[in-house]
Scaffold this motif. Structure first.
Motif, PDB file in Angstrom:
ATOM      1  N   PRO A 105      51.768  54.914  37.643  1.00 24.48           N
ATOM      2  CA  PRO A 105      51.027  53.689  37.357  1.00 24.48           C
ATOM      3  C   PRO A 105      49.529  53.966  37.212  1.00 24.48           C
ATOM      4  O   PRO A 105      49.003  54.900  37.802  1.00 24.48           O
ATOM      5  N   THR A 106      48.874  53.120  36.437  1.00 24.75           N
ATOM      6  CA  THR A 106      47.434  53.236  36.239  1.00 24.75           C
ATOM      7  C   THR A 106      46.722  52.799  37.516  1.00 24.75           C
ATOM      8  O   THR A 106      47.021  51.739  38.047  1.00 24.75           O
ATOM      9  N   PRO A 107      45.789  53.604  38.018  1.00 27.22           N
ATOM     10  CA  PRO A 107      45.085  53.205  39.241  1.00 27.22           C
ATOM     11  C   PRO A 107      44.201  51.985  39.005  1.00 27.22           C
ATOM     12  O   PRO A 107      43.714  51.752  37.911  1.00 27.22           O
ATOM     13  N   LEU A 108      44.008  51.219  40.057  1.00 26.12           N
ATOM     14  CA  LEU A 108      43.195  50.003  39.966  1.00 26.12           C
ATOM     15  C   LEU A 108      41.778  50.302  39.526  1.00 26.12           C
ATOM     16  O   LEU A 108      41.183  49.519  38.807  1.00 26.12           O
ATOM     17  N   SER A 109      41.238  51.437  39.947  1.00 29.01           N
ATOM     18  CA  SER A 109      39.860  51.751  39.589  1.00 29.01           C
ATOM     19  C   SER A 109      39.682  51.821  38.074  1.00 29.01           C
ATOM     20  O   SER A 109      38.644  51.448  37.557  1.00 29.01           O
ATOM     21  N   SER A 110      40.709  52.271  37.345  1.00 33.83           N
ATOM     22  CA  SER A 110      40.609  52.325  35.885  1.00 33.83           C
ATOM     23  C   SER A 110      40.536  50.918  35.308  1.00 33.83           C
ATOM     24  O   SER A 110      39.763  50.655  34.396  1.00 33.83           O
ATOM     25  N   THR A 111      41.348  50.009  35.840  1.00 31.80           N
ATOM     26  CA  THR A 111      41.325  48.627  35.362  1.00 31.80           C
ATOM     27  C   THR A 111      39.964  47.995  35.633  1.00 31.80           C
ATOM     28  O   THR A 111      39.389  47.335  34.770  1.00 31.80           O
ATOM     29  N   ALA A 112      39.441  48.222  36.829  1.00 28.42           N
ATOM     30  CA  ALA A 112      38.124  47.671  37.171  1.00 28.42           C
ATOM     31  C   ALA A 112      37.060  48.249  36.246  1.00 28.42           C
ATOM     32  O   ALA A 112      36.156  47.541  35.804  1.00 28.42           O
ATOM     33  N   ARG A 113      37.171  49.545  35.933  1.00 30.89           N
ATOM     34  CA  ARG A 113      36.205  50.174  35.032  1.00 30.89           C
ATOM     35  C   ARG A 113      36.280  49.558  33.641  1.00 30.89           C
ATOM     36  O   ARG A 113      35.257  49.311  33.017  1.00 30.89           O
ATOM     37  N   LEU A 114      37.488  49.292  33.147  1.00 28.11           N
ATOM     38  CA  LEU A 114      37.641  48.669  31.833  1.00 28.11           C
ATOM     39  C   LEU A 114      37.005  47.285  31.817  1.00 28.11           C
ATOM     40  O   LEU A 114      36.359  46.897  30.844  1.00 28.11           O
ATOM     41  N   GLU A 115      37.197  46.533  32.905  1.00 26.68           N
ATOM     42  CA  GLU A 115      36.599  45.197  32.968  1.00 26.68           C
ATOM     43  C   GLU A 115      35.081  45.282  32.948  1.00 26.68           C
ATOM     44  O   GLU A 115      34.412  44.488  32.296  1.00 26.68           O
TER      45      GLU A 115
END
Length: 163
Positions: A105-115
């Motif tokens: 799974p994609t780590p949450l930090s990557s999602t936060a970085r995209l946002e």
């Protein structure tokens, strides 16, 4: 607010200046001066690539589509990005990392970085330029040295930001 009551301007102008040897200048030069397509087609291809990544995030930020509509759009964008990854892997004979990403799974930090990146993009588009400590904005922009794009070249992004 704009005249039609929307909280964004009727038109978004995107100008970007890049100087060699920066990678951005190399890419923009390729898109604008490639013998295999016109500069206009190159700008459209650049916009298409940006749209494939940012459109679902922008639509979520824009908040006019349902969750299921955004999910469908995200699915379509992932398919486009996966094809681009496949094409690069085939061309340069490298392993496709998408297979390993689909297992973990994609780590949450990557999602936060995209946002965060999306928020910076929106601020830049609305504010007329990006300012950061690493790359201060020039006092004046010379449009002749930049890449000026009108709504026609923005494709779906122009529709998103103009509606």
């Amino acid at each position: 607010m704009s005249q039609n009551g929307h909280p964004h301007p009727e038109r978004v102008k995107f100008i970007y200046n890049a100087q060699f040897p920066a990678a951005t200048a190399v890419v923009l030069n390729y898109l604008l001066n490639n013998p295999h397509f016109t500069g206009r087609q190159g700008r459209q291809q650049g916009m298409d690539a940006m749209m494939a990544f940012y459109r679902p995030l922008a639509e979520e930020f824009h908040s006019e589509l349902s969750v299921s509509e955004i999910q469908d759009m995200a699915r379509h964008c992932v398919e486009r990005l996966a094809k681009q990854i496949d094409d690069l892997c085939d061309r340069y004979h490298i392993a496709n990392p998408v297979i390993s990403y689909s297992v973990a799974p994609t780590p949450l930090s990557s999602t936060a970085r995209l946002e965060t990146i999306l928020e910076e993009l929106v601020v830049a588009v609305r504010g007329g330029g990006v300012t950061s400590p690493k790359s201060p904005a020039p006092a004046q922009m010379d449009i002749e040295q930049g890449v000026a794009m009108d709504g026609d070249e923005l494709g779906d992004l122009g529709d998103i930001l103009n509606n």
